[in-house]
Design a protein around this motif. Structure first.
Motif, PDB file in Angstrom:
ATOM      1  N   ARG A 405       0.851  -1.188   0.000  1.00 21.43           N
ATOM      2  CA  ARG A 405       0.000   0.000   0.000  1.00 21.43           C
ATOM      3  C   ARG A 405       0.890   1.243   0.000  1.00 21.43           C
ATOM      4  NH1 ARG A 405      -3.203  -1.353   3.935  1.00 21.43           N
ATOM      5  NH2 ARG A 405      -1.831  -0.531   5.573  1.00 21.43           N
ATOM      6  N   PRO A 406       0.779   2.105  -1.040  1.00 24.50           N
ATOM      7  CA  PRO A 406       1.593   3.318  -1.067  1.00 24.50           C
ATOM      8  C   PRO A 406       1.009   4.399  -0.165  1.00 24.50           C
ATOM      9  CG  PRO A 406       0.194   3.233  -3.006  1.00 24.50           C
ATOM     10  CD  PRO A 406      -0.052   1.948  -2.244  1.00 24.50           C
ATOM     11  N   ALA A 407       1.874   5.237   0.379  1.00 29.64           N
ATOM     12  CA  ALA A 407       1.417   6.304   1.267  1.00 29.64           C
ATOM     13  C   ALA A 407       0.643   7.370   0.503  1.00 29.64           C
ATOM     14  CB  ALA A 407       2.615   6.938   1.972  1.00 29.64           C
ATOM     15  N   ARG A 408       0.949   7.561  -0.773  1.00 32.89           N
ATOM     16  CA  ARG A 408       0.217   8.531  -1.594  1.00 32.89           C
ATOM     17  C   ARG A 408       0.339   8.116  -3.055  1.00 32.89           C
ATOM     18  NH1 ARG A 408       4.643  11.199   0.592  1.00 32.89           N
ATOM     19  NH2 ARG A 408       6.266  11.823  -0.890  1.00 32.89           N
ATOM     20  N   GLY A 409      -0.511   8.717  -3.864  1.00 37.02           N
ATOM     21  CA  GLY A 409      -0.540   8.376  -5.275  1.00 37.02           C
ATOM     22  C   GLY A 409      -1.458   7.189  -5.546  1.00 37.02           C
ATOM     23  N   LYS A 410      -1.925   7.096  -6.792  1.00 36.20           N
ATOM     24  CA  LYS A 410      -2.778   5.980  -7.195  1.00 36.20           C
ATOM     25  C   LYS A 410      -1.918   4.767  -7.554  1.00 36.20           C
ATOM     26  CE  LYS A 410      -6.614   8.739  -9.042  1.00 36.20           C
ATOM     27  NZ  LYS A 410      -7.437   9.014 -10.251  1.00 36.20           N
ATOM     28  N   ALA A 411      -2.308   3.613  -7.046  1.00 36.06           N
ATOM     29  CA  ALA A 411      -1.542   2.400  -7.333  1.00 36.06           C
ATOM     30  C   ALA A 411      -1.461   2.139  -8.832  1.00 36.06           C
ATOM     31  CB  ALA A 411      -2.158   1.207  -6.615  1.00 36.06           C
ATOM     32  N   THR A 412      -2.558   2.383  -9.545  1.00 40.13           N
ATOM     33  CA  THR A 412      -2.552   2.131 -10.995  1.00 40.13           C
ATOM     34  C   THR A 412      -1.565   3.048 -11.708  1.00 40.13           C
ATOM     35  OG1 THR A 412      -4.475   3.609 -11.141  1.00 40.13           O
ATOM     36  CG2 THR A 412      -4.904   1.237 -11.106  1.00 40.13           C
ATOM     37  N   ASP A 413      -1.503   4.308 -11.281  1.00 38.37           N
ATOM     38  CA  ASP A 413      -0.559   5.250 -11.900  1.00 38.37           C
ATOM     39  C   ASP A 413       0.879   4.869 -11.580  1.00 38.37           C
ATOM     40  OD1 ASP A 413      -2.717   6.663 -12.858  1.00 38.37           O
ATOM     41  OD2 ASP A 413      -2.636   8.215 -11.310  1.00 38.37           O
ATOM     42  N   LEU A 414       1.113   4.480 -10.345  1.00 34.64           N
ATOM     43  CA  LEU A 414       2.457   4.088  -9.943  1.00 34.64           C
ATOM     44  C   LEU A 414       2.916   2.852 -10.707  1.00 34.64           C
ATOM     45  CD1 LEU A 414       1.989   4.597  -6.110  1.00 34.64           C
ATOM     46  CD2 LEU A 414       3.487   5.976  -7.575  1.00 34.64           C
ATOM     47  N   ALA A 415       2.014   1.867 -10.828  1.00 36.12           N
ATOM     48  CA  ALA A 415       2.358   0.638 -11.552  1.00 36.12           C
ATOM     49  C   ALA A 415       2.685   0.956 -13.007  1.00 36.12           C
ATOM     50  CB  ALA A 415       1.211  -0.361 -11.469  1.00 36.12           C
ATOM     51  N   ALA A 416       1.880   1.793 -13.639  1.00 38.85           N
ATOM     52  CA  ALA A 416       2.114   2.158 -15.040  1.00 38.85           C
ATOM     53  C   ALA A 416       3.451   2.874 -15.204  1.00 38.85           C
ATOM     54  CB  ALA A 416       0.977   3.030 -15.556  1.00 38.85           C
ATOM     55  N   ARG A 417       3.776   3.762 -14.257  1.00 39.46           N
ATOM     56  CA  ARG A 417       5.035   4.505 -14.326  1.00 39.46           C
ATOM     57  C   ARG A 417       6.223   3.558 -14.288  1.00 39.46           C
ATOM     58  NH1 ARG A 417       5.520   8.478 -16.632  1.00 39.46           N
ATOM     59  NH2 ARG A 417       7.102   7.224 -17.672  1.00 39.46           N
ATOM     60  N   LEU A 418       6.202   2.616 -13.369  1.00 36.02           N
ATOM     61  CA  LEU A 418       7.304   1.653 -13.253  1.00 36.02           C
ATOM     62  C   LEU A 418       7.408   0.775 -14.497  1.00 36.02           C
ATOM     63  CD1 LEU A 418       6.887   0.514  -9.537  1.00 36.02           C
ATOM     64  CD2 LEU A 418       8.576   2.109 -10.448  1.00 36.02           C
ATOM     65  N   GLN A 419       6.260   0.379 -15.059  1.00 39.36           N
ATOM     66  CA  GLN A 419       6.258  -0.460 -16.248  1.00 39.36           C
ATOM     67  C   GLN A 419       6.845   0.282 -17.440  1.00 39.36           C
ATOM     68  OE1 GLN A 419       2.142  -1.599 -16.611  1.00 39.36           O
ATOM     69  NE2 GLN A 419       2.136  -2.567 -14.586  1.00 39.36           N
ATOM     70  N   ILE A 420       6.397   1.509 -17.643  1.00 37.85           N
ATOM     71  CA  ILE A 420       6.859   2.293 -18.782  1.00 37.85           C
ATOM     72  C   ILE A 420       8.351   2.596 -18.673  1.00 37.85           C
ATOM     73  CG2 ILE A 420       6.651   4.562 -19.897  1.00 37.85           C
ATOM     74  CD1 ILE A 420       3.626   4.402 -19.161  1.00 37.85           C
ATOM     75  N   ASP A 421       8.821   2.872 -17.456  1.00 39.80           N
ATOM     76  CA  ASP A 421      10.239   3.169 -17.253  1.00 39.80           C
ATOM     77  C   ASP A 421      11.121   1.923 -17.287  1.00 39.80           C
ATOM     78  OD1 ASP A 421       9.558   5.812 -17.012  1.00 39.80           O
ATOM     79  OD2 ASP A 421       9.733   5.882 -14.819  1.00 39.80           O
ATOM     80  N   GLY A 422      10.505   0.730 -17.281  1.00 42.09           N
ATOM     81  CA  GLY A 422      11.273  -0.511 -17.320  1.00 42.09           C
ATOM     82  C   GLY A 422      11.884  -0.901 -15.996  1.00 42.09           C
ATOM     83  N   ASP A 423      11.381  -0.308 -14.898  1.00 33.66           N
ATOM     84  CA  ASP A 423      11.940  -0.603 -13.577  1.00 33.66           C
ATOM     85  C   ASP A 423      11.443  -1.926 -13.011  1.00 33.66           C
ATOM     86  OD1 ASP A 423      13.493   1.739 -13.332  1.00 33.66           O
ATOM     87  OD2 ASP A 423      11.717   2.887 -12.784  1.00 33.66           O
ATOM     88  N   ALA A 424      10.134  -2.165 -13.097  1.00 29.62           N
ATOM     89  CA  ALA A 424       9.524  -3.384 -12.563  1.00 29.62           C
ATOM     90  C   ALA A 424       8.073  -3.413 -13.002  1.00 29.62           C
ATOM     91  CB  ALA A 424       9.603  -3.415 -11.034  1.00 29.62           C
ATOM     92  N   VAL A 425       7.515  -4.616 -13.023  1.00 33.90           N
ATOM     93  CA  VAL A 425       6.095  -4.769 -13.345  1.00 33.90           C
ATOM     94  C   VAL A 425       5.357  -5.293 -12.117  1.00 33.90           C
ATOM     95  CG1 VAL A 425       4.381  -5.975 -14.734  1.00 33.90           C
ATOM     96  CG2 VAL A 425       6.470  -5.113 -15.804  1.00 33.90           C
ATOM     97  N   PHE A 426       4.585  -4.409 -11.498  1.00 37.31           N
ATOM     98  CA  PHE A 426       3.607  -4.777 -10.492  1.00 37.31           C
ATOM     99  C   PHE A 426       2.240  -4.710 -11.160  1.00 37.31           C
ATOM    100  CE2 PHE A 426       7.115  -3.134  -8.015  1.00 37.31           C
ATOM    101  CZ  PHE A 426       7.118  -3.863  -6.831  1.00 37.31           C
TER     102      PHE A 426
END
Length: 466
Positions: A405-426
Motif C-alpha cells: 500500500r503506497p502512502a500517496r498516489g494511485k496504485a494504478t498510476d504508480l504501476a504504469a510509471r514503473l512499467q513504462i520506465d522498465g523498472d519493474a512490473v507490479f
C-alpha cells in the motif's frame, strides 16, 4: 512448385540454415532476459503485422518477427516482472516446443508415444497431490480445467444431464471464498447455470470462513437450491492465501458435496520446503484439482491440467465414440487411453512434452528450491515495504504474493510509471477498499537484488508524487 511440394521448403538446406539462425536468436533472447523488459508496442504495430498473404522466405520473414514482434512481448521473462501470475518459461521448454511442433501429433487419441507421456505427467501429478491413483487430463490452463471438473461434479449429482441437458434440474450453488478466481463463475456461465450459481463465502484475511460456509449451505438448501460443489482456494490471486482444506473437506463430506481445489499456482508449493509445502494440506481429500504449469513451474504457455479422483465418472462425463472414432485392437485405432474420452477436445497439441521435459530435465529438487526462493523473496519484499517511510504491507505475506500500500498516489498510476520506465512490473488489486500494488513472484530469474531494486523504484515513484 510441383504437386506435393507447394508448402514444404524448396531448399531444405537453406531452411535449415535459417532455422539455426532463428534458434540462435531465440537463445540470445533468453540469455538476455534481464535486459528485455516490457516495451510498449509502437503506434503503427497493427500496420507492421498486417497480413498481405504474398508469401515470404523464412529468413526475411523471421527478421520481421524479431524486429517487429519479439521486442514487444509481455515482458514476463524479465526478473522484475511480478504482475498478475505470469510464468517465465524455460530454455528446456523452448526446445520441447520445437520438438512437439516437429512431431505435430494430434493428442486426442490413437496409439502413440505421446499418450504415454501425458499419462506419465498425470500419474506424477497424482503423487504430488497425495493421491494413490485417479484420472486427469492436460488442459490449456485452470480455466478449462475448472469447466471439466465442475462438469464431472454435476454428472455425479445428475447423470441424466448429458441426455436431457439442464431441463428439470434444480438451481445449483457452488461455494468459493470471496476473492476466489473468476474462472469458477465463468465456468458456471458456460455450463448454463449463470453467474448467480456462484455463492461467495466470507473470507476474513483471505481465508474461507468455514462456519459461514456451513451457514450458506443450510440457507440455500432451505431456499430449495441444490448445493453442488465447494471450491477450496489453494493460493488466492489477491493475497496468496490458502483455505483450510482439511476443514473445507470436512464440510464437503458432511454435506455430500464435491470438493474442487482451485490450485492454479498454489499447487506447486507442495514441492517447496516447510512451512510452504504444508499450506495445501488437505488437497489429498479433493475430488478434483485444477492447476497450471505455465505459472510457477515455468513451463512455456499454455499448459495446465485437471485431476479427477473417479476415473469411471470422468469417462461417463465426456466419453463419446461415434463410428469414426471406434476403438481398435491393433494399429493406430488401438491404445487403452484416448484423451478425447476425458475432455471436450479431439484436436489437441502435445502439451505434455514440455511439461515432461521440464520435470525430467530440471528435476523436482531444483524446481522446489526455486519455489521456496520465491516465497522467501516475497517475505523479504514485505519486510522492505514495512521498513519504508512511503510504503506499507497491505496484508501478511503467506506464500509468494506481496501486496503493498503506497502512502500517496494511485496504485494504478504508480504501476504504469514503473512499467513504462522498465523498472519493474507490479499489477494492482484492492485490499479493504484501498488500491494496492501486487507482486506475485513466480519468476525463476528473480533475485533478492531485484527485490531491493524494485521496492526502491516503487518508493522513489511514490516520493515523486506531488
Amino acid at each position: 512448385m510441383t504437386e506435393g511440394h507447394r508448402i514444404d521448403p524448396v531448399d531444405w538446406d537453406a531452411f535449415e540454415a535459417d532455422l539455426h539462425d532463428i534458434t540462435h536468436r531465440c537463445v540470445e533472447r533468453l540469455r538476455a532476459a534481464r535486459d528485455t523488459p516490457w516495451i510498449a508496442p509502437p503506434a503503427d504495430m497493427a500496420d507492421r503485422v498486417k497480413i498481405t498473404g504474398a508469401g515470404q522466405a523464412t529468413g526475411p520473414l523471421f527478421d520481421r518477427v524479431f524486429t517487429d514482434i519479439v521486442p514487444h512481448a509481455t515482458g514476463n521473462t524479465h526478473p522484475r516482472f511480478y504482475g498478475w501470475v505470469h510464468g517465465t518459461g524455460t530454455a528446456t521448454g523452448v526446445a520441447a516446443e520445437m520438438v512437439a511442433a516437429t512431431m505435430n501429433a494430434n493428442m486426442g487419441g490413437r496409439d502413440q508415444g505421446g499418450a504415454y507421456v501425458e499419462r506419465a505427467v498425470i500419474d506424477w501429478l497424482h503423487g504430488v497431490a497425495g493421491w494413490p491413483d485417479g484420472s486427469g487430463l492436460m488442459t490449456s490452463g485452470t480455466s478449462q480445467a475448472t469447466i471439466l471438473a465442475l462438469s464431472c461434479a454435476r454428472m455425479r449429482a445428475f447423470p441424466q444431464v448429458r441426455a436431457k441437458g439442464l431441463a428439470g434440474l434444480p438451481e445449483m450453488r457452488v461455494y468459493i471464498a470471496k476473492g476466489g478466481h473468476s474462472c469458477v463463475k465463468k465456468a458456471l456461465e458456460v455450463m448454463g447455470h449463470g453467474a448467480d450459481a456462484t455463492h461467495q463465502v466470507a473470507a476474513p484475511n483471505g481465508v474461507m470462513d468455514v462456519e459461514a460456509l456451513r451457514a450458506a449451505i443450510a440457507q440455500d438448501r432451505a431456499a430449495g437450491l441444490h448445493p453442488l460443489v465447494v471450491v477450496g482456494t489453494v493460493g488466492s490471486v489477491n493475497l496468496g492465501t490458502y483455505d483450510d482444506l482439511n476443514a473445507v473437506a470436512d464440510v464437503a463430506r458432511d454435506e455430500d458435496l464435491w470438493l474442487h481445489c482451485d490450485a492454479a499456482f498454489g499447487f506447486w508449493s507442495r514441492l517447496a520446503d516447510a512451512p510452504w509445502r504444508d499450506l495445501s494440506a488437505g488437497i489429498e481429500q479433493a475430488d478434483s484439482v485444477a492447476m497450471d504449469f505455465h505459472k510457477w513451474m515455468a513451463v512455456p504457455y499454455a499448459a495446465g491440467a485437471v485431476l479427477i479422483r473417479d476415473e469411471d465418472l470422468h469417462l461417463k462425463t465426456f466419453r463419446e465414440r461415434p463410428e469414426y472414432l471406434a476403438a481398435g485392437g491393433a494399429g493406430l485405432a488401438g491404445g487403452a487411453w484416448w484423451a478425447t474420452d476425458y475432455g471436450l477436445e479431439l484436436s489437441r497439441g502435445f502439451t505434455a512434452l514440455k511439461v515432461w521435459a521440464t520435470v525430467e530435465g530440471i528435476g523436482t529438487k531444483a524446481l522446489g528450491a526455486q519455489i521456496t526462493d520465491n516465497c522467501k523473496q516475497a517475505a523479504y519484499m514485505g519486510e522492505l515495504a514495512e521498513a519504508s517511510d512511503v510504503l506499507d504491507l497491505a496484508a501478511p505475506v503467506v506464500s509468494n504474493l506481496c501486496v503493498i500500500r503506497p502512502a500517496r498516489g494511485k496504485a494504478t498510476d504508480l504501476a504504469a510509471r514503473l512499467q513504462i520506465d522498465g523498472d519493474a512490473v507490479f499489477s494492482t488489486t484492492m485490499v479493504e477498499g484501498v488500491s494496492c500494488l501486487r507482486a506475485a513472484i513466480v519468476n525463476h530469474r528473480t533475485t533478492r537484488a531485484d527485490v531491493v531494486a524494485s521496492v526502491a523504484a516503487l518508493g522513489a515513484a511514490v516520493r515523486a508524487v506531488d
